[in-house]
Design an enzyme around this catalytic site. Structure first.
Site, PDB file in Angstrom:
ATOM      1  N   ILE A 132       0.830  -1.214   0.000  1.00  0.00           N
ATOM      2  CA  ILE A 132       0.000   0.000   0.000  1.00  0.00           C
ATOM      3  C   ILE A 132       0.861   1.259   0.000  1.00  0.00           C
ATOM      4  O   ILE A 132       0.372   2.358  -0.258  1.00  0.00           O
ATOM      5  CB  ILE A 132      -0.957   0.020   1.207  1.00  0.00           C
ATOM      6  CG1 ILE A 132      -0.185  -0.086   2.523  1.00  0.00           C
ATOM      7  CG2 ILE A 132      -1.969  -1.109   1.093  1.00  0.00           C
ATOM      8  CD1 ILE A 132      -1.054   0.030   3.761  1.00  0.00           C
ATOM      9  N   ALA A 133       2.154   1.093   0.273  1.00  0.00           N
ATOM     10  CA  ALA A 133       3.078   2.235   0.254  1.00  0.00           C
ATOM     11  C   ALA A 133       4.496   1.704   0.148  1.00  0.00           C
ATOM     12  O   ALA A 133       4.821   0.640   0.670  1.00  0.00           O
ATOM     13  CB  ALA A 133       2.921   3.079   1.505  1.00  0.00           C
ATOM     14  N   ALA A 135       8.626   3.220   0.337  1.00  0.00           N
ATOM     15  CA  ALA A 135       9.491   4.362   0.653  1.00  0.00           C
ATOM     16  C   ALA A 135      10.936   3.947   0.503  1.00  0.00           C
ATOM     17  O   ALA A 135      11.244   2.832   0.063  1.00  0.00           O
ATOM     18  CB  ALA A 135       9.197   4.879   2.058  1.00  0.00           C
ATOM     19  N   SER A 136      11.848   4.842   0.891  1.00  0.00           N
ATOM     20  CA  SER A 136      13.266   4.619   0.649  1.00  0.00           C
ATOM     21  C   SER A 136      13.834   3.469   1.471  1.00  0.00           C
ATOM     22  O   SER A 136      14.764   2.789   1.033  1.00  0.00           O
ATOM     23  CB  SER A 136      14.059   5.895   0.947  1.00  0.00           C
ATOM     24  OG  SER A 136      13.826   6.319   2.274  1.00  0.00           O
ATOM     25  N   ILE A 137      13.274   3.230   2.657  1.00  0.00           N
ATOM     26  CA  ILE A 137      13.828   2.204   3.536  1.00  0.00           C
ATOM     27  C   ILE A 137      12.996   0.931   3.550  1.00  0.00           C
ATOM     28  O   ILE A 137      13.526  -0.170   3.688  1.00  0.00           O
ATOM     29  CB  ILE A 137      13.978   2.763   4.971  1.00  0.00           C
ATOM     30  CG1 ILE A 137      15.103   3.812   4.984  1.00  0.00           C
ATOM     31  CG2 ILE A 137      14.277   1.669   5.985  1.00  0.00           C
ATOM     32  CD1 ILE A 137      15.329   4.475   6.321  1.00  0.00           C
ATOM     33  N   GLN A 139       8.675  -0.942   2.761  1.00  0.00           N
ATOM     34  CA  GLN A 139       7.345  -0.824   2.182  1.00  0.00           C
ATOM     35  C   GLN A 139       6.336  -1.492   3.106  1.00  0.00           C
ATOM     36  O   GLN A 139       6.693  -2.301   3.965  1.00  0.00           O
ATOM     37  CB  GLN A 139       7.279  -1.419   0.782  1.00  0.00           C
ATOM     38  CG  GLN A 139       7.584  -2.885   0.675  1.00  0.00           C
ATOM     39  CD  GLN A 139       7.707  -3.336  -0.772  1.00  0.00           C
ATOM     40  OE1 GLN A 139       8.237  -2.612  -1.626  1.00  0.00           O
ATOM     41  NE2 GLN A 139       7.210  -4.529  -1.066  1.00  0.00           N
ATOM     42  N   LYS A 154       5.313  -3.420   8.000  1.00  0.00           N
ATOM     43  CA  LYS A 154       6.359  -2.651   7.330  1.00  0.00           C
ATOM     44  C   LYS A 154       7.608  -3.523   7.238  1.00  0.00           C
ATOM     45  O   LYS A 154       8.104  -4.015   8.261  1.00  0.00           O
ATOM     46  CB  LYS A 154       6.659  -1.371   8.113  1.00  0.00           C
ATOM     47  CG  LYS A 154       7.656  -0.439   7.460  1.00  0.00           C
ATOM     48  CD  LYS A 154       7.795   0.845   8.284  1.00  0.00           C
ATOM     49  CE  LYS A 154       8.796   1.803   7.673  1.00  0.00           C
ATOM     50  NZ  LYS A 154       8.909   3.047   8.474  1.00  0.00           N
ATOM     51  N   ASP A 289       8.074  14.420  10.290  1.00  0.00           N
ATOM     52  CA  ASP A 289       7.735  14.418   8.862  1.00  0.00           C
ATOM     53  C   ASP A 289       6.212  14.337   8.702  1.00  0.00           C
ATOM     54  O   ASP A 289       5.680  13.362   8.162  1.00  0.00           O
ATOM     55  CB  ASP A 289       8.419  13.228   8.192  1.00  0.00           C
ATOM     56  CG  ASP A 289       8.330  13.300   6.676  1.00  0.00           C
ATOM     57  OD1 ASP A 289       8.133  14.404   6.132  1.00  0.00           O
ATOM     58  OD2 ASP A 289       8.448  12.242   6.023  1.00  0.00           O
TER      59      ASP A 289
END
Length: 562
Positions: A132-133, A135-137, A139, A154, A289
């Protein structure tokens, strides 16, 4: 873990070529980086694209995207440093939030099974293969535990630790080179920045820390019904896998969906602003963030915070400094703002403080001259950081992250409710918290702390004093007192004494002459005889005064020579 020289050289060459292909080769050549890394390149390799119509910020962002997770995360952190970078580059770095493609489900299964020590099907009743997402580090995938509870998982990217370690080593080498070999190193400590970046990204690689951050948020907002933080499933969590409750809601990126669900964006905006301001001003523990993708709106206009890997923390001292700056903005008092900047310990000794105060006054007239309801915190902080940059002032990292969070908050609140001003919400919160600094409880704690210090002093005094007496009794104990500029003061005293001596001599002669005159007048002497005697006395007195004065002058000069 040691990195081989061959691997490091290969990655260094790759990094240089990617930056060169985006128009930064000539810059690296002028700085001497190519020579330092012992990388030979043809000039044409880094000049062909320098005439591109893309801005510097766009080319830098594209370079980071191509270089992968470490540099994407570096760019995200760079977006929080308006004290170092122009706004155009900051704006491009902010676009790096969702720039990474997902990795395969086979890699996901391999990481989970290795970390949790069992087959995927023995851990989860259901596991969605499509993330569903990403990122750099890592998912995120939806799943269900064996109990049927809905969770999100995650998962860290495979081999990312090794890749980040390699890139960090190269970045630290380059930072050290820039600090020691270029003029920029005299203005900014790039080595220190590299160390801070290493700490930040290393913390984000340990998903257990993110879980602990979530637990801290839950404690801080346990009495706030409008703020939701997901529960962590610790038995399904390791340094590379994080499992938490799934929260049903709508991302604040989806404004149309908020309207379709009948949610009140004005209430959401106020709840969001209150939450983040309390995180900063009350707790000193805030989301570093808070972009729309990390915040969800739930039923009854509640909000939920996600992705708590990047957290900002303020010590009590830093919170007080920020409160002072915020009150300076609210009261439009430039002196308070200057004091807050000075107390940040960010100013070098060579800065012209009077000029800085005048520039802050000018900033106040330009930005803070409008009504309070129209002041934008983001605009004020941007101006302050631009001013700091022009004075080579290094703002502490936690403050730049704080300012970034406020700027992001203000932009999001403005989209949700254009009539809501964040500063107007912050003013009563800051005012209430300022009174806690002088509350009886706080003063009592400080008095108690001071009493404990004095207690320690009283306890230690006898032994210290006995030791001092022993030294006086048995040792050749001497005390030397050195007065600053003692010689200059001695000269002043000497001159004053000389003047006093001369004055006393003439005063004595005057008294003798006056006494003689009075005595003669009392014996009834004839006028002619009186004048003759008086003339003789005056001549004798003057002669004696001349001799005494000459002797005194000679004595003074002799004393100055010795």
């Amino acid at each position: 873990m040691a990195v081989s020289k061959h691997r490091k050289f290969k990655r260094s060459t790759q990094i240089v070529k990617i930056f060169a292909n985006h128009g930064f080769g000539a810059l690296m050549d002028r700085l001497g980086i190519l020579k330092y890394l012992k990388i030979k390149m043809q000039t044409k390799e880094f000049t062909e694209r320098e005439i591109s119509k893309l801005s510097i910020g766009e080319r830098l962002r594209l370079s980071f995207e191509e270089l992968g997770p470490t540099f994407i995360k570096l760019g995200q952190i760079m977006s929080t440093r308006p004290d170092l970078l122009p706004r155009e580059i900051i704006h491009e770095m902010e676009k790096l939030q969702d720039a990474v493609a997902p990795f395969s489900i086979s890699d996901v299964k391999e990481v989970i099974e290795f970390e949790l020590g069992d087959k995927l099907e023995n851990i989860f009743r259901e596991f969605k293969e499509k993330p569903i997402a990403a990122a750099s580090i890592g998912q995120v995938h939806r799943a269900k535990l064996l109990s049927g509870k809905a969770v999100v998982v995650k998962v860290q990217r495979p081999n990312i630790e090794k890749n980040i370690e390699l890139d960090l080593g190269i970045l630290k080498d380059l930072a050290d080179f820039v600090d020691n070999r270029t003029k920029f190193g005299k203005l900014y400590s790039f080595s220190k920045m590299a160390e801070e970046f290493e700490t930040t990204i290393t913390n984000e690689l340990d998903f257990r820390l993110e879980g602990e951050n979530a637990e801290t948020f839950k404690v801080n907002f346990k009495d706030e019904a409008n703020v939701i933080v997901p529960d962590i499933s610790w038995i399904h969590t390791t340094s590379r896998v994080l499992t938490m409750d799934e929260i049903k809601g709508t991302s604040l990126k989806n404004f149309e969906e908020l309207d379709q669900l009948g949610l009140d964006k004005k209430i959401i905006a106020r709840n969001l602003a209150n939450s983040i301001l309390y995180q900063i001003l009350r707790d000193g523990f805030f989301h570093g963030d808070p972009h729309p993708g990390n915040i969800m709106a739930l039923e009854n206009n509640k909000i939920a915070f996600l992705d708590l890997g990047m957290i900002g923390q303020l010590s009590p001292h830093r919170k007080n400094q920020f409160l002072k700056m915020l009150m300076g903005i609210t009261l439009k008092d430039s002196k308070l703002i200057v004091q807050a900047i000075v107390e940040l310990d960010a100013i070098s000794e060579s800065i012209n403080m009077r000029k800085l105060e005048k520039d802050i006054d000018r900033l106040r007239d330009q930005v803070l001259s409008v009504p309070l309801s129209q002041i934008k915190i983001g605009e004020v902080f941007n101006e302050i950081f631009d001013l700091a940059f022009s004075y080579n002032i290094m703002i502490p990292g936690e403050f730049t992250m704080l300012a970034k969070s406020l700027i992001t908050l203000e932009g999001l609140v403005e989209k949700l409710d254009p009539d809501l001003n964040v500063l107007e919400i912050a003013e009563p919160i800051a005012g209430k918290l300022i009174f806690t600094l002088i509350s009886p409880e706080k003063i009592g704690r400080e008095i108690l702390s001071g009493a404990m210090d004095y207690g320690n002093l009283v306890r230690k005094f006898p032994s210290v004093f006995l030791n001092f007496l022993g030294k006086v009794e048995h040792d050749d104990f001497t005390i030397q007192i050195k007065v600053k500029e003692a010689e200059r003061y001695a000269q002043k005293i000497d001159r004053s004494f000389s003047r006093l001596s001369i004055s006393l001599v003439f005063l004595s002669l005057s008294i003798v002459i006056a006494g003689t005159i009075i005595g003669l007048s009392l014996i009834g002497m004839e006028a002619a005889d009186f004048i003759m005697v008086l003339s003789m006395i005056l001549k004798g007195s003057l002669f004696l005064a001349a001799i005494t004065f000459a002797a005194l002058i000679i004595a003074i000069f002799r004393s100055k020579r010795t």
